[in-house]
Design a protein around this motif. Structure first.
Motif, PDB file in Angstrom:
ATOM      1  N   SER A 112       4.366   2.133   1.686  1.00 25.03           N
ATOM      2  CA  SER A 112       4.286   1.901   3.203  1.00 25.03           C
ATOM      3  C   SER A 112       5.000   0.320   3.208  1.00 25.03           C
ATOM      4  O   SER A 112       3.679  -1.173   3.770  1.00 25.03           O
ATOM      5  CB  SER A 112       3.192   1.671   3.918  1.00 25.03           C
ATOM      6  OG  SER A 112       2.480   3.497   4.156  1.00 25.03           O
ATOM      7  N   LYS A 166      -4.063  10.880   7.029  1.00 24.12           N
ATOM      8  CA  LYS A 166      -3.254   9.791   5.738  1.00 24.12           C
ATOM      9  C   LYS A 166      -4.458   9.714   4.819  1.00 24.12           C
ATOM     10  O   LYS A 166      -5.230   9.094   5.054  1.00 24.12           O
ATOM     11  CB  LYS A 166      -2.563   9.654   6.395  1.00 24.12           C
ATOM     12  CG  LYS A 166      -1.421   9.465   7.112  1.00 24.12           C
ATOM     13  CD  LYS A 166      -0.511   8.562   8.245  1.00 24.12           C
ATOM     14  CE  LYS A 166       0.057   8.987   8.657  1.00 24.12           C
ATOM     15  NZ  LYS A 166       1.258   7.760   8.942  1.00 24.12           N
ATOM     16  N   TYR A 176      -4.604   6.274   1.907  1.00 19.56           N
ATOM     17  CA  TYR A 176      -3.909   5.301   1.085  1.00 19.56           C
ATOM     18  C   TYR A 176      -4.738   4.817  -0.132  1.00 19.56           C
ATOM     19  O   TYR A 176      -5.833   5.115  -0.480  1.00 19.56           O
ATOM     20  CB  TYR A 176      -4.273   4.229   1.937  1.00 19.56           C
ATOM     21  CG  TYR A 176      -2.895   4.461   3.246  1.00 19.56           C
ATOM     22  CD1 TYR A 176      -1.465   4.009   3.941  1.00 19.56           C
ATOM     23  CD2 TYR A 176      -3.693   4.711   4.770  1.00 19.56           C
ATOM     24  CE1 TYR A 176      -0.953   3.412   4.572  1.00 19.56           C
ATOM     25  CE2 TYR A 176      -2.889   5.489   5.986  1.00 19.56           C
ATOM     26  CZ  TYR A 176      -2.040   4.822   5.938  1.00 19.56           C
ATOM     27  OH  TYR A 176      -0.946   4.620   7.225  1.00 19.56           O
ATOM     28  N   ARG A 185       0.885  -1.538  -0.068  1.00 17.92           N
ATOM     29  CA  ARG A 185       0.209   0.153  -0.166  1.00 17.92           C
ATOM     30  C   ARG A 185       0.793   1.418   0.270  1.00 17.92           C
ATOM     31  O   ARG A 185       1.945   1.327   0.129  1.00 17.92           O
ATOM     32  CB  ARG A 185      -1.175   0.224   0.892  1.00 17.92           C
ATOM     33  CG  ARG A 185      -0.173   0.159   2.770  1.00 17.92           C
ATOM     34  CD  ARG A 185      -1.157   0.065   3.673  1.00 17.92           C
ATOM     35  NE  ARG A 185      -0.212   0.162   5.047  1.00 17.92           N
ATOM     36  CZ  ARG A 185      -1.463   0.115   6.179  1.00 17.92           C
ATOM     37  NH1 ARG A 185      -2.758   0.397   5.908  1.00 17.92           N
ATOM     38  NH2 ARG A 185      -0.586   0.218   7.444  1.00 17.92           N
ATOM     39  N   SER A 186       0.157   2.436  -0.277  1.00 22.04           N
ATOM     40  CA  SER A 186       1.331   3.482  -0.447  1.00 22.04           C
ATOM     41  C   SER A 186      -0.192   5.065   0.034  1.00 22.04           C
ATOM     42  O   SER A 186      -1.272   4.534  -0.053  1.00 22.04           O
ATOM     43  CB  SER A 186       1.665   3.805  -1.435  1.00 22.04           C
ATOM     44  OG  SER A 186       2.284   5.725  -2.562  1.00 22.04           O
ATOM     45  N   ILE A 187       0.948   5.881   0.892  1.00 23.38           N
ATOM     46  CA  ILE A 187       0.438   7.134   0.897  1.00 23.38           C
ATOM     47  C   ILE A 187      -0.152   8.283  -0.158  1.00 23.38           C
ATOM     48  O   ILE A 187       1.258   8.063  -0.449  1.00 23.38           O
ATOM     49  CB  ILE A 187       0.540   7.149   2.190  1.00 23.38           C
ATOM     50  CG1 ILE A 187       0.228   6.235   3.560  1.00 23.38           C
ATOM     51  CG2 ILE A 187      -0.354   8.931   2.635  1.00 23.38           C
ATOM     52  CD1 ILE A 187       1.262   6.867   4.464  1.00 23.38           C
TER      53      ILE A 187
END
Length: 309
Positions: free
Chosen positions: A290, A197, A199, A167-169
């Protein structure tokens, strides 16, 4: 005598048939020639059209004059205005921050390597600079409000050992202490928690915010990072996958709102938001991967990005 007449008649008929056939073939060949010329002209037109398309390119609609970018290399490396404006020719930025000129997007590429303070994750991410000449000292409060909108897509992302996507913010609102607040609580830097945040998680957009652990915390304690915890989070029902989507973040009139594709909204206007008004803030956007897994990576594309205050 009769045979001679028949032979003569047969010869004349044959001669007429042959002559007619030659005329027909000749006409047909002329038509073929015309067709060939038309096909050649059409083919040349297509070639010219393709060459014209090859010469066209699209650029992302992003003004970088009020942003700095952090890279997953160095200590980590940061590039600020005006250097960031020449990102397309900047050799340091090129591997991590570059144009997809076919789709008109700015690509953010990140993998686990160098990190900023207070985290173990790497990023290629923009940080808002309201007044670039003042560096990170000019920020905004929830009372003053702010608005950010971006059109983006997850281009590529790796999977973990269980076959699930990392996953990525992709967007944030990050808190910041003033110098006076920093000194008041005896902290060595100006870092405060991130209030928001957003995601990309398994093709969906997930929102996480901060909540005050003790609603009776003192004015001093409320400034401390460990006074704040994470909420349970909220995941929008719409599946965005690897397609383009739009995110809006609005802070105004004592509330915070996150909007997906102009139709799905999540509003935060509780006591925790009210308590947050003590902090300064800044927007962030990009690719905050992340994961620290070996071989992990992500590419996020931004087509446009705008911030208003």
């Amino acid at each position: 005598m009769v045979k001679r007449i028949l032979h003569s008649t047969y010869f004349k008929v044959s001669l007429f048939v042959i002559s007619f056939a030659m005329v027909f073939i000749s006409c047909d060949n002329k038509n073929d020639d015309v067709g060939d010329e038309e096909l050649v002209e059409e083919f040349e037109d297509v070639e010219e059209s393709e060459e014209a398309e090859d010469k066209t390119y699209k650029l992302p609609q992003i003004d970088l004059s009020h942003w700095k970018v952090t890279l997953p290399i160095g200590n980590p490396t940061e590039v600020k205005p005006p250097e960031i404006l020449s990102y397309a020719t900047n050799e340091t930025l090129k591997p991590f921050f570059y144009n997809d000129s076919i789709n008109g997007a700015l690509v953010f590429y990140a993998y686990p390597h160098s990190t900023t303070a207070n985290t173990s994750y790497s990023r290629t991410e923009l940080r808002e600079l309201m007044k670039p000449d003042e560096g990170e000292n000019a920020n905004w409060t929830f009372g003053e409000g702010g608005y950010m909108k971006g059109t983006l897509a997850m281009d590529e992302i790796s999977k973990d050992s269980k076959g699930k996507y990392h996953r990525s913010i992709i967007m944030q609102i990050h808190g910041r202490l003033t110098n006076a607040q920093r000194d008041l609580i005896g902290q060595k830097d100006n870092n405060a928690p991130p209030m928001l945040k957003i995601y990309w998680v398994d093709g969906k957009v997930r929102v996480k915010t901060k909540i005050l652990k003790d609603l009776n915390a003192s004015d001093v304690d409320v400034l401390k990072t460990d006074s704040w915890g994470d909420d349970v989070g909220y995941t929008f029902s719409e599946y965005v996958g690897f397609e383009k989507f739009t995110l809006e973040v609005k802070v105004a009139n004592g509330k915070m709102e996150v909007i997906l594709n102009g139709k799905h909204s999540r509003v935060y206007d509780d006591i925790h938001i009210q308590k947050w008004h003590v902090f300064e803030n800044y927007f962030k956007a990009g690719n905050y991967l992340s994961s620290i897994d070996s071989g992990a990576f992500a590419k996020v594309k931004y087509y446009d990005l705008v911030v208003k205050h």
